[in-house]
Scaffold this motif. Structure first.
Motif, PDB file in Angstrom:
ATOM      1  N   GLY A   4       9.296  -0.128  -0.891  1.00  0.00           N
ATOM      2  CA  GLY A   4       8.362   0.050   0.221  1.00  0.00           C
ATOM      3  C   GLY A   4       8.486  -1.001   1.318  1.00  0.00           C
ATOM      4  N   ASN A  16       2.241   9.453  -1.426  1.00  0.00           N
ATOM      5  CA  ASN A  16       2.615   8.350  -0.540  1.00  0.00           C
ATOM      6  C   ASN A  16       2.774   8.808   0.902  1.00  0.00           C
ATOM      7  N   LEU A  46      -0.528   8.846   2.507  1.00  0.00           N
ATOM      8  CA  LEU A  46      -0.940   7.502   2.934  1.00  0.00           C
ATOM      9  C   LEU A  46      -0.364   7.179   4.312  1.00  0.00           C
ATOM     10  N   LYS A  48      -2.665   4.614   6.369  1.00  0.00           N
ATOM     11  CA  LYS A  48      -3.037   3.637   5.335  1.00  0.00           C
ATOM     12  C   LYS A  48      -1.836   2.811   4.869  1.00  0.00           C
ATOM     13  N   TYR A  49      -0.660   3.193   5.305  1.00  0.00           N
ATOM     14  CA  TYR A  49       0.538   2.471   4.894  1.00  0.00           C
ATOM     15  C   TYR A  49       1.488   2.385   6.080  1.00  0.00           C
ATOM     16  N   SER A  68       0.918  -2.879   4.260  1.00  0.00           N
ATOM     17  CA  SER A  68       2.330  -2.805   3.884  1.00  0.00           C
ATOM     18  C   SER A  68       2.535  -2.767   2.372  1.00  0.00           C
ATOM     19  N   SER A  69       1.493  -2.462   1.620  1.00  0.00           N
ATOM     20  CA  SER A  69       1.626  -2.324   0.165  1.00  0.00           C
ATOM     21  C   SER A  69       1.098  -0.960  -0.255  1.00  0.00           C
ATOM     22  N   VAL A  70       1.981  -0.110  -0.749  1.00  0.00           N
ATOM     23  CA  VAL A  70       1.561   1.226  -1.194  1.00  0.00           C
ATOM     24  C   VAL A  70       0.539   1.105  -2.326  1.00  0.00           C
ATOM     25  N   SER A  83      -2.815  -0.156  -1.006  1.00  0.00           N
ATOM     26  CA  SER A  83      -3.418   0.820  -0.098  1.00  0.00           C
ATOM     27  C   SER A  83      -4.040   1.969  -0.879  1.00  0.00           C
ATOM     28  N   ARG A  84      -3.398   2.327  -1.981  1.00  0.00           N
ATOM     29  CA  ARG A  84      -3.979   3.372  -2.839  1.00  0.00           C
ATOM     30  C   ARG A  84      -5.260   2.876  -3.515  1.00  0.00           C
TER      31      ARG A  84
END
Lengths: 156, 453
Positions: free
Chosen positions: B164, B202, B205, B210-211, B276-278, B281-282
């Motif tokens: 990511g 993803n 997101l 969100k990402y 910047s973190s999947v 962010s989830r």
């Protein structure tokens, strides 16, 4: 085109920096290393020398006394000038905890040093489900974009 | 890109060795660890692990004209039983270069250049890169640091063939320091575009904003007009979301030499902080976006051997509030050979923070810790216990606790063999018995090449 502009900007910036540095003559660096070794088993009483500022250039102890509060907030000092830390600590000291891909919890690696303040010692698996909701930013600093290969086992 | 980075690393190492024209100081820290433990979680098949890990840190200093140094750190592991937990890509062996860089110091100009795999911590920047960094003082109290290189990638995201992160990252910090009374800094980090993600979740997101890419700018301050007062902190702004990600500030007051009073304020906007973190962010989706922390603590050094700390924190999130308070005590005696400590904290948190956030749930718990350690001339021994006691049972269990005993023998002050044994129980683990053997060996040589500087 965009890349060329960036490279040009960086080149100009570095040229200006080099020109400015060439004008700089003062020696402001902290000493490269501490006169005594402070590694495992050789800890010294810092207050023997760092008693007060009147003794010359010695930094007063309370400026960097490694209290619980100092350790919790040490990132602010490190981000300001890590060379002060490097006077006594080698880079590897930081990387017991600060890595991109950690092999084991720091509290396991340093299990024979309970006096050192390590992140979440003991059995933290259940408690992290509460702390993670309370202040996820504190998890993110170490596990956001690094040290997360084990997180993916559950957090998919 | 990655190949070029490895070529760069190899070049740095070889050129570093070649430049050892005359004298050099060598420092080596080696730790070999053999661990034995069982993963016996409720609902999972038991597994037995026996990983053997070698940590190695090497510092070769005073090379060439005395200002060049080489620094290496890494680890390698072989699994002697089941494959290590979460290690998908490797078969019973794994390893990692934590850092490996050449450093050139220029004391005359108060400058430092690093090249290789390195960590950068400057203002709001905290990154690991395969590249180079330069830090230098400028006239009139100004300073500058810049860095750039390839991103150091990590484990792939679930259902993705990427971690990511973008492939390149660069940034820097400009600072101004006035007479060691105040320092302000402005820093920024720019990572190239995030990779294309394939999984539906993803991609949602990404579509929802969100990402996204890691692009932050920020400011930091340190202020101490007199030794009794210290203010420090930083704020970061996410240029992708066009809003602040973090405000984080501390106030330290020292009304007496032995007493430090601290205040704390933090505010986060999770969408911007975790962008910047999947994985994060989830996770924060159920917590809403905004959070604040107010805190205060008092540290008192009653004697050079006895330290007391009391602290309080108030957490304010959109899903509820929480409070944590407690105290720590540490006492050292017999010329620092015996070190002891104890701590108690209580977290009062409502159902929104519970493991399963039902209406009658509670996230409150007590945290207790106590340790004693003796660091004698020929041996080192310690006992440590930590327990989390939950207000309401979690999976039928009231607590999670662990006790660790360690005993080590010092063949020399730099060659120590030690063994740890720990046992614990928790809502997750049936019986958590772990053991390890640890051999630590440090040595240093001055002037190993025998030349003159």
């Amino acid at each position: 085109m965009k890349i060329k502009a960036v490279i040009l900007t960086i080149t100009i910036a570095l040229t200006l920096v080099a020109a400015a540095v060439a004008q700089q003559a003062a020696n402001l660096s902290p000493p490269a290393s501490h006169p005594d070794i402070t590694s495992f088993g050789k800890q010294l009483d810092c207050s023997e020398c760092h008693t007060d500022a009147e003794r010359g250039t010695l930094k007063p102890l309370h400026d960097y006394r490694h209290s619980r509060q100092f350790i919790k907030d040490h990132r602010f000092y490190g981000a300001k000038d890590d060379r002060t830390c490097a006077v006594c600590h080698k880079t590897s000291f930081c990387n017991d905890c600060h890595t991109n891909q950690t092999e084991m919890k720091p509290s396991i690696k340093k299990g024979n040093r309970p006096d050192m303040q390590m992140p979440h010692p003991g059995n933290y698996m259940t408690t992290h489900k509460i702390e993670g909701k309370l202040n996820p930013a504190s998890c993110y600093r170490c596990h956001g974009r690094a040290n997360n290969q084990r997180c993916f086992a559950c957090h998919r | 890109m990655q190949k070029n980075v490895y070529r760069l690393l190899l070049f740095c190492c070889l050129s570093g060795m070649a430049s050892t024209a005359f004298a050099a100081d060598l420092y080596v820290e080696s730790t070999t660890m053999m661990r034995f433990f069982q993963d016996s979680r409720y609902g999972y098949t038991d597994k037995t692990y026996a990983p053997a890990t070698q940590f190695l840190n090497v510092d070769l200093e005073k090379l060439a004209d005395g200002n060049l140094s080489l620094h290496l750190s890494g680890w390698g592991r072989a699994d002697l039983a089941d494959k290590s937990f979460g290690d998908k890509r490797h078969d019973h062996t794994n390893g990692y270069l934590t850092y490996g860089y050449l450093q050139y110091d220029c004391p005359k100009h108060d400058a430092r250049l690093r090249a290789g795999r390195l960590f950068v911590m400057e203002g709001i920047i905290n990154e690991q890169v395969d590249g180079a960094s330069l830090r230098t003082a400028l006239p009139y109290g100004f300073g500058l640091s810049v860095f750039g290189g390839a991103t150091v990638h990590n484990a792939d995201l679930y259902h993705e063939k990427t971690d990511g992160k973008g492939d390149a990252i660069y940034g820097g910090r400009v600072n101004y320091n006035y007479d060691n009374i105040v320092e302000v800094g402005f820093s920024g980090v720019y990572e190239t575009n995030v990779p294309h993600l394939v999984s539906t979740g993803n991609r949602t997101l990404v579509a929802d904003g969100k990402y996204g890419s890691r692009r932050l700018i920020g400011a930091d301050i340190w202020l101490s007009p007199f030794e009794q007062l210290e203010v420090m902190g930083q704020s970061s702004y996410n240029t992708e979301t066009s809003e602040f990600a973090e405000h984080n500030y501390r106030l330290n007051l020292r009304p007496m030499d032995k007493l430090t009073l601290s205040g704390e304020f933090s505010e986060y906007r999770d969408n911007s902080y975790f962008l910047s973190s999947v994985m994060f962010s989830r996770m924060y989706q159920g917590l809403n976006d905004k959070s604040r922390i107010y805190g205060a603590s008092a540290y008192y050094s009653l004697t050079p051997q006895l330290d007391l700390t009391a602290d309080y924190r108030h957490y304010k999130r959109e899903i509820g509030n929480a409070d944590r308070f407690g105290a720590d005590i540490s006492y050292r005696f017999d010329a620092n050979k015996i070190r002891t400590g104890a701590a108690y904290h209580y977290l009062r948190a409502g159902s929104g923070f519970a493991v399963i956030p039902e209406s009658n749930a509670s996230a409150s718990f007590h945290e207790l810790r106590g340790y004693v350690m003796r660091d004698a001339k020929k041996y080192i021994a310690s006992a440590d216990a930590i327990a989390y006691v939950y207000k309401k049972k979690i999976s039928g269990k009231r607590s999670a606790w662990e006790a660790i005993c360690s005993l080590g023998y010092k063949f020399t002050p730099d060659l120590i063999l030690s063994g740890d044994m720990s046992y614990g129980q928790s809502p997750e683990y049936k019986d958590d018995l772990k053991g390890l053997l640890r051999l630590s060996y440090n040595f240093s040589f001055s002037n190993i090449l025998g030349g003159n500087r």
